[in-house]
Design a protein around this motif. Structure first.
Motif, PDB file in Angstrom:
ATOM      1  N   LYS A  89       0.805  -1.222   0.000  1.00 51.58           N
ATOM      2  CA  LYS A  89       0.000   0.000   0.000  1.00 51.58           C
ATOM      3  C   LYS A  89       0.836   1.270   0.000  1.00 51.58           C
ATOM      4  CE  LYS A  89      -0.542   0.512   4.949  1.00 51.58           C
ATOM      5  NZ  LYS A  89      -1.370   1.062   5.969  1.00 51.58           N
ATOM      6  N   LEU A  90       2.138   1.153   0.116  1.00 50.91           N
ATOM      7  CA  LEU A  90       3.028   2.307   0.125  1.00 50.91           C
ATOM      8  C   LEU A  90       3.129   2.882  -1.294  1.00 50.91           C
ATOM      9  CD1 LEU A  90       4.794   3.823   2.154  1.00 50.91           C
ATOM     10  CD2 LEU A  90       6.662   2.317   1.545  1.00 50.91           C
ATOM     11  N   ASN A  91       2.712   4.127  -1.447  1.00 47.38           N
ATOM     12  CA  ASN A  91       2.726   4.799  -2.742  1.00 47.38           C
ATOM     13  C   ASN A  91       4.119   5.379  -3.001  1.00 47.38           C
ATOM     14  OD1 ASN A  91       1.685   5.922  -5.118  1.00 47.38           O
ATOM     15  ND2 ASN A  91       1.106   7.808  -4.069  1.00 47.38           N
ATOM     16  N   ILE A  92       4.638   5.212  -4.210  1.00 47.87           N
ATOM     17  CA  ILE A  92       5.941   5.759  -4.586  1.00 47.87           C
ATOM     18  C   ILE A  92       5.745   6.676  -5.784  1.00 47.87           C
ATOM     19  CG2 ILE A  92       8.241   5.222  -5.478  1.00 47.87           C
ATOM     20  CD1 ILE A  92       8.096   2.592  -3.940  1.00 47.87           C
ATOM     21  N   VAL A  93       6.234   7.916  -5.648  1.00 50.85           N
ATOM     22  CA  VAL A  93       6.162   8.875  -6.747  1.00 50.85           C
ATOM     23  C   VAL A  93       7.550   9.446  -7.014  1.00 50.85           C
ATOM     24  CG1 VAL A  93       3.754   9.489  -6.335  1.00 50.85           C
ATOM     25  CG2 VAL A  93       5.551  10.807  -5.241  1.00 50.85           C
ATOM     26  N   LEU A  94       7.725   9.919  -8.239  1.00 53.08           N
ATOM     27  CA  LEU A  94       8.973  10.546  -8.642  1.00 53.08           C
ATOM     28  C   LEU A  94       8.739  12.045  -8.796  1.00 53.08           C
ATOM     29  CD1 LEU A  94      10.087   8.020 -11.410  1.00 53.08           C
ATOM     30  CD2 LEU A  94      10.869   8.128  -9.038  1.00 53.08           C
ATOM     31  N   GLN A  95       9.673  12.840  -8.292  1.00 54.20           N
ATOM     32  CA  GLN A  95       9.593  14.293  -8.406  1.00 54.20           C
ATOM     33  C   GLN A  95      10.876  14.808  -9.044  1.00 54.20           C
ATOM     34  OE1 GLN A  95       7.195  16.595  -7.798  1.00 54.20           O
ATOM     35  NE2 GLN A  95       8.649  18.143  -8.512  1.00 54.20           N
ATOM     36  N   ASP A  96      10.727  15.558 -10.112  1.00 53.79           N
ATOM     37  CA  ASP A  96      11.878  16.158 -10.784  1.00 53.79           C
ATOM     38  C   ASP A  96      12.725  16.903  -9.752  1.00 53.79           C
ATOM     39  OD1 ASP A  96      13.684  17.451 -12.424  1.00 53.79           O
ATOM     40  OD2 ASP A  96      12.169  18.472 -13.623  1.00 53.79           O
ATOM     41  N   GLU A  97      14.004  16.591  -9.711  1.00 52.56           N
ATOM     42  CA  GLU A  97      14.864  17.204  -8.708  1.00 52.56           C
ATOM     43  C   GLU A  97      16.051  17.936  -9.317  1.00 52.56           C
ATOM     44  OE1 GLU A  97      18.249  15.406  -6.904  1.00 52.56           O
ATOM     45  OE2 GLU A  97      17.238  13.480  -6.949  1.00 52.56           O
ATOM     46  N   ARG A  98      15.929  18.336 -10.552  1.00 52.69           N
ATOM     47  CA  ARG A  98      17.042  19.050 -11.174  1.00 52.69           C
ATOM     48  C   ARG A  98      17.454  20.239 -10.320  1.00 52.69           C
ATOM     49  NH1 ARG A  98      14.672  19.124 -17.236  1.00 52.69           N
ATOM     50  NH2 ARG A  98      12.772  18.784 -16.074  1.00 52.69           N
ATOM     51  N   THR A 100      18.401  20.516  -7.230  1.00 55.69           N
ATOM     52  CA  THR A 100      18.048  20.646  -5.809  1.00 55.69           C
ATOM     53  C   THR A 100      19.279  20.609  -4.914  1.00 55.69           C
ATOM     54  OG1 THR A 100      17.601  18.275  -5.652  1.00 55.69           O
ATOM     55  CG2 THR A 100      15.713  19.726  -6.003  1.00 55.69           C
ATOM     56  N   THR A 101      20.259  19.777  -5.241  1.00 51.16           N
ATOM     57  CA  THR A 101      21.465  19.737  -4.416  1.00 51.16           C
ATOM     58  C   THR A 101      22.198  21.071  -4.524  1.00 51.16           C
ATOM     59  OG1 THR A 101      21.640  17.342  -4.658  1.00 51.16           O
ATOM     60  CG2 THR A 101      23.620  18.503  -3.961  1.00 51.16           C
ATOM     61  N   TYR A 102      22.268  21.612  -5.726  1.00 50.75           N
ATOM     62  CA  TYR A 102      22.886  22.930  -5.911  1.00 50.75           C
ATOM     63  C   TYR A 102      22.117  23.977  -5.107  1.00 50.75           C
ATOM     64  CZ  TYR A 102      24.314  27.297  -8.088  1.00 50.75           C
ATOM     65  OH  TYR A 102      24.762  28.574  -8.290  1.00 50.75           O
ATOM     66  N   SER A 103      20.790  23.951  -5.189  1.00 52.67           N
ATOM     67  CA  SER A 103      19.967  24.916  -4.449  1.00 52.67           C
ATOM     68  C   SER A 103      20.182  24.798  -2.955  1.00 52.67           C
ATOM     69  CB  SER A 103      18.483  24.720  -4.765  1.00 52.67           C
ATOM     70  OG  SER A 103      18.224  24.990  -6.105  1.00 52.67           O
ATOM     71  N   SER A 104      20.251  23.564  -2.463  1.00 51.38           N
ATOM     72  CA  SER A 104      20.452  23.378  -1.026  1.00 51.38           C
ATOM     73  C   SER A 104      21.816  23.923  -0.602  1.00 51.38           C
ATOM     74  CB  SER A 104      20.285  21.912  -0.624  1.00 51.38           C
ATOM     75  OG  SER A 104      21.334  21.116  -1.119  1.00 51.38           O
ATOM     76  N   GLN A 105      22.842  23.711  -1.423  1.00 53.40           N
ATOM     77  CA  GLN A 105      24.179  24.252  -1.120  1.00 53.40           C
ATOM     78  C   GLN A 105      24.131  25.777  -1.066  1.00 53.40           C
ATOM     79  OE1 GLN A 105      26.649  22.775   0.066  1.00 53.40           O
ATOM     80  NE2 GLN A 105      27.507  21.187  -1.227  1.00 53.40           N
ATOM     81  N   GLN A 106      23.459  26.396  -2.019  1.00 56.40           N
ATOM     82  CA  GLN A 106      23.383  27.859  -2.063  1.00 56.40           C
ATOM     83  C   GLN A 106      22.639  28.419  -0.852  1.00 56.40           C
ATOM     84  OE1 GLN A 106      25.152  29.774  -4.306  1.00 56.40           O
ATOM     85  NE2 GLN A 106      25.952  27.721  -4.628  1.00 56.40           N
ATOM     86  N   ILE A 107      21.578  27.766  -0.444  1.00 56.79           N
ATOM     87  CA  ILE A 107      20.829  28.194   0.745  1.00 56.79           C
ATOM     88  C   ILE A 107      21.735  28.134   1.969  1.00 56.79           C
ATOM     89  CG2 ILE A 107      18.971  27.519   2.345  1.00 56.79           C
ATOM     90  CD1 ILE A 107      17.415  26.606  -0.214  1.00 56.79           C
ATOM     91  N   LEU A 108      22.485  27.048   2.106  1.00 55.83           N
ATOM     92  CA  LEU A 108      23.358  26.882   3.271  1.00 55.83           C
ATOM     93  C   LEU A 108      24.508  27.882   3.258  1.00 55.83           C
ATOM     94  CD1 LEU A 108      23.329  22.990   3.365  1.00 55.83           C
ATOM     95  CD2 LEU A 108      22.233  24.534   5.005  1.00 55.83           C
ATOM     96  N   ILE A 129      13.584  20.121  -0.279  1.00 55.13           N
ATOM     97  CA  ILE A 129      13.249  20.879  -1.488  1.00 55.13           C
ATOM     98  C   ILE A 129      12.446  19.996  -2.450  1.00 55.13           C
ATOM     99  CG2 ILE A 129      14.215  22.007  -3.531  1.00 55.13           C
ATOM    100  CD1 ILE A 129      16.550  22.928  -1.683  1.00 55.13           C
ATOM    101  N   ILE A 130      12.848  18.741  -2.585  1.00 54.74           N
ATOM    102  CA  ILE A 130      12.122  17.790  -3.440  1.00 54.74           C
ATOM    103  C   ILE A 130      10.691  17.614  -2.937  1.00 54.74           C
ATOM    104  CG2 ILE A 130      11.972  15.328  -4.055  1.00 54.74           C
ATOM    105  CD1 ILE A 130      15.147  15.398  -3.971  1.00 54.74           C
TER     106      ILE A 130
END
Length: 143
Positions: A89-98, A100-108, A129-130
């Protein structure tokens, strides 16, 4: 509903959680490089603890939208994960993450977080972010 955001790296799983509106950075799981069995075992422990309804995996498409090696790695991880699951019953979805790691680095960096601390939290921030991107998408569809 409970959601678990996942940013899959070669040695880490960044995790975030939320209930449909706001994503919160949560934790980073570490494993030996590309050791999916260890990563999945740790992820299963988290799933038992948090009991999410939906897993939102970051899907690292190429900048042109095509599926590259990183996205194929996510596909392989999910296939392995599903083959070991008893919980259908566990639903799995994919989310575009282009980017996001760069964005997280910039925020930090803008928050003046030390380099050592950035290494620790960048993956879970990328997962947040994802997950937040997914929430924004589904909430926009409701309106």
């Amino acid at each position: 509903m409970k959601y678990l955001g996942i940013d899959l790296g070669s040695k880490t799983l960044g995790l975030a959680r939320g209930e449909g509106k706001i994503a919160f950075s949560w934790k980073t799981l570490r494993f030996y490089e590309h050791d999916f069995d260890d990563a999945i075992a740790q992820l299963n422990t988290v799933i038992k603890e948090y009991q999410p309804d939906t897993l939102v995996f970051g899907y690292p498409l190429n900048m042109d939208g095509s599926i590259g090696a990183s996205a194929q790695t996510v596909n392989k991880f999910i296939e392995t994960f599903k083959s070991q699951q008893n919980n259908a019953k566990l639903n799995i979805v994919l989310q575009d993450e282009r980017r996001t790691t760069y964005s997280s680095q910039q925020i930090l960096i803008k928050a003046d977080v030390s380099r050592n601390k950035r290494k620790i939290v960048k993956d879970q921030l990328a997962a947040a972010i994802i997950l937040q991107s997914y929430f924004d998408k589904i909430n926009q569809q409701i309106v």
